[in-house]
Write an enzyme that holds these catalytic residues in place. Structure first.
Site, PDB file in Angstrom:
ATOM      1  N   LYS A 194      -0.906  -2.324  -4.985  1.00  0.00           N
ATOM      2  CA  LYS A 194      -1.069  -0.868  -5.051  1.00  0.00           C
ATOM      3  C   LYS A 194       0.017  -0.226  -4.195  1.00  0.00           C
ATOM      4  O   LYS A 194       0.141  -0.518  -3.009  1.00  0.00           O
ATOM      5  CB  LYS A 194      -2.454  -0.489  -4.536  1.00  0.00           C
ATOM      6  CG  LYS A 194      -2.684   1.023  -4.473  1.00  0.00           C
ATOM      7  CD  LYS A 194      -4.141   1.335  -4.153  1.00  0.00           C
ATOM      8  CE  LYS A 194      -4.342   2.829  -3.955  1.00  0.00           C
ATOM      9  NZ  LYS A 194      -5.744   3.149  -3.635  1.00  0.00           N
ATOM     10  N   GLU A 232       1.673  -9.938  -2.944  1.00  0.00           N
ATOM     11  CA  GLU A 232       0.393  -9.245  -2.694  1.00  0.00           C
ATOM     12  C   GLU A 232      -0.658  -9.692  -3.703  1.00  0.00           C
ATOM     13  O   GLU A 232      -1.795  -9.991  -3.341  1.00  0.00           O
ATOM     14  CB  GLU A 232       0.581  -7.724  -2.793  1.00  0.00           C
ATOM     15  CG  GLU A 232       1.004  -7.061  -1.495  1.00  0.00           C
ATOM     16  CD  GLU A 232      -0.164  -6.830  -0.534  1.00  0.00           C
ATOM     17  OE1 GLU A 232      -1.266  -7.338  -0.781  1.00  0.00           O
ATOM     18  OE2 GLU A 232       0.052  -6.135   0.471  1.00  0.00           O
ATOM     19  N   LYS A 247      -0.945  -0.777  -9.692  1.00  0.00           N
ATOM     20  CA  LYS A 247      -1.215   0.655  -9.664  1.00  0.00           C
ATOM     21  C   LYS A 247      -0.133   1.356  -8.864  1.00  0.00           C
ATOM     22  O   LYS A 247       0.142   0.897  -7.754  1.00  0.00           O
ATOM     23  CB  LYS A 247      -2.576   0.875  -9.010  1.00  0.00           C
ATOM     24  CG  LYS A 247      -2.954   2.313  -8.839  1.00  0.00           C
ATOM     25  CD  LYS A 247      -4.294   2.421  -8.169  1.00  0.00           C
ATOM     26  CE  LYS A 247      -4.506   3.894  -7.835  1.00  0.00           C
ATOM     27  NZ  LYS A 247      -5.448   4.085  -6.791  1.00  0.00           N
TER      28      LYS A 247
HETATM   29  C1  PBG Z   1      -8.725   5.256  -3.291  1.00  0.00           C
HETATM   30  C2  PBG Z   1      -8.075   5.421  -4.615  1.00  0.00           C
HETATM   31  C3  PBG Z   1      -7.004   6.246  -4.981  1.00  0.00           C
HETATM   32  C4  PBG Z   1      -6.833   6.088  -6.352  1.00  0.00           C
HETATM   33  C5  PBG Z   1      -7.773   5.164  -6.781  1.00  0.00           C
HETATM   34  N1  PBG Z   1      -8.516   4.735  -5.686  1.00  0.00           N
HETATM   35  C6  PBG Z   1      -6.218   7.225  -4.215  1.00  0.00           C
HETATM   36  C7  PBG Z   1      -5.352   6.855  -3.112  1.00  0.00           C
HETATM   37  O1  PBG Z   1      -5.069   5.684  -2.837  1.00  0.00           O
HETATM   38  O2  PBG Z   1      -4.956   7.816  -2.449  1.00  0.00           O
HETATM   39  C8  PBG Z   1      -5.819   6.835  -7.176  1.00  0.00           C
HETATM   40  C9  PBG Z   1      -6.171   7.021  -8.598  1.00  0.00           C
HETATM   41  C10 PBG Z   1      -5.395   8.044  -9.325  1.00  0.00           C
HETATM   42  O3  PBG Z   1      -4.413   8.637  -8.838  1.00  0.00           O
HETATM   43  O4  PBG Z   1      -5.777   8.286 -10.473  1.00  0.00           O
HETATM   44  N2  PBG Z   1      -8.069   4.457  -2.387  1.00  0.00           N
HETATM   45 ZN    ZN Z   2      -8.647   4.746  -0.123  1.00  0.00          ZN
END
Ligand code: PBG
Ligand code: ZN
Length: 321
Positions: A194, A232, A247
């Site tokens: 991520k 990762e 992601k």
């Molecule tokens: C929580 C989380 C996030 C997203 C999914 N789970 C936001 C972040 O990391 O700030 C983002 C999902 C999206 O942008 O649609 N950690």
């Molecule tokens: Zn978070």
């Protein structure tokens, strides 16, 4: 002269026969945002078609989803109260635990995934407990809390747990935590790779989860790093993750392919909020054929190596399939 490429593109039936990548409604997980109250369905300006919903509205929404053939959802919570550790997320009566119980009661056939993180629940908006000296998330205290949060979700009836906080060792901690309390049958889909991304902007409006200071670069990945991105995900595989994830999706399709080639685990992509909003706003401005661009984007995810697509477009895609 028609040579070996064009002679296979002339007949539409043959074109279909030769299509290499296919989309199915079974590929999708649809995100839902739950808050307290009744009869609440608030659209978010930055994400047209995406709502914060009270539990009763989410239950109605599940009927719509099932009508479209979508049986998988991922839940995010907007709690009434936030504090320094994100207590609501670890509470049996918290918004997500209550939501899971109500959804599974009304829709036992729905596959309920829960996002496991603390940023929506902490008053500072970071993804765990803060270390006051380093001014970043304390890794190991947060691991203990993630294990507690996972157990609360599983007890409430969650079918799969999806940790998104990018803490080191999170899969080991959550797996051990779940196994110890009798939930060894619950799979973990890790947000394994991520990135720290500006594409999450609109999500933070919906989830009310923007950090009150700084950013997430001390725990989420640098978008410039490819080798680290592979490591990762491989680390989470070693720790026992059942499904890996990349992601955001669109700007990281090279990473999707890299991880697909380096691991035999199923791979998900998260087609994030900013990616969704870009298409919606471009459609509103009349500059793209929205449905065609959306479907082309989805097939791109599959072609790159995704097995699962988490997307706010899922309902619209299902209507076209
Ligand atoms: C929580 C989380 C996030 C997203 C999914 N789970 C936001 C972040 O990391 O700030 C983002 C999902 C999206 O942008 O649609 N950690
Ligand atoms: Zn978070």
């Amino acid at each position: 002269m028609f040579t070996r490429f064009r002679r296979k593109r002339i007949n539409p039936v043959l074109r279909d026969l030769l299509q290499e990548t296919h989309l199915s409604v079974n590929d999708f997980i649809y995100p839902l945002f739950i808050r307290s109250g009744e009869g609440i369905k608030n659209e978010v300006a930055s994400m047209p078609g995406v709502f914060q919903m009270s539990i009763d509205e989410v239950i109605k929404e599940c009927d719509v989803l099932k009508g479209l053939g979508i049986y998988s959802i991922i839940l995010f919570g907007i709690p009434d109260t936030k504090d320094s550790v994100g207590s609501d997320a670890m509470c049996e009566h918290g918004i997500i635990a209550s939501g899971i119980r109500a959804i599974k009661e009304a829709h036992p056939d729905m596959f309920v995934v829960t996002d496991l993180c603390f940023c929506e629940y902490t008053d500072h908006g970071h993804c765990g407990v803060l270390d006051p000296v380093l001014e970043t998330v304390d890794n190991d205290i947060t691991l203990d809390n993630l294990a507690k949060q996972a157990a609360v979700h599983a007890k409430a009836g969650a079918d799969m747990i999806a940790p998104s906080g990018m803490m080191d060792g999170m899969i080991t901690a959550i797996r051990d935590g779940l196994d110890m309390v009798g939930f060894s049958h619950i799979p973990i889909m890790s947000y394994s790779t991520k990135f720290s991304s500006a594409y999450y902007g609109p999500f933070r409006d919906v989830a009310e989860s923007s950090p009150s200071f700084g950013d997430r670069r001390s725990y989420q990945m640098n978008p410039a790093n490819r080798k680290e991105a592979i490591l990762e995900s491989l680390e989470d595989e070693k720790e026992g993750a059942d499904i890996l994830m990349v992601k955001p999706a669109l700007a990281y399709l090279d990473i999707v392919r890299d991880i697909k080639e380096n691991s035999s685990l199923p791979l998900a992509v998260y087609n994030v909020s900013g990616e969704y909003s870009m298409l919606k706003m471009a459609a509103k401005a009349g500059v793209i054929d929205y449905e065609k661009v959306m479907m082309e984007t989805m097939i791109g995810f599959k072609r790159a190596g995704a097995d699962i697509i988490i997307s706010y477009h899922a309902k619209e895609v299902a209507e076209l399939l």
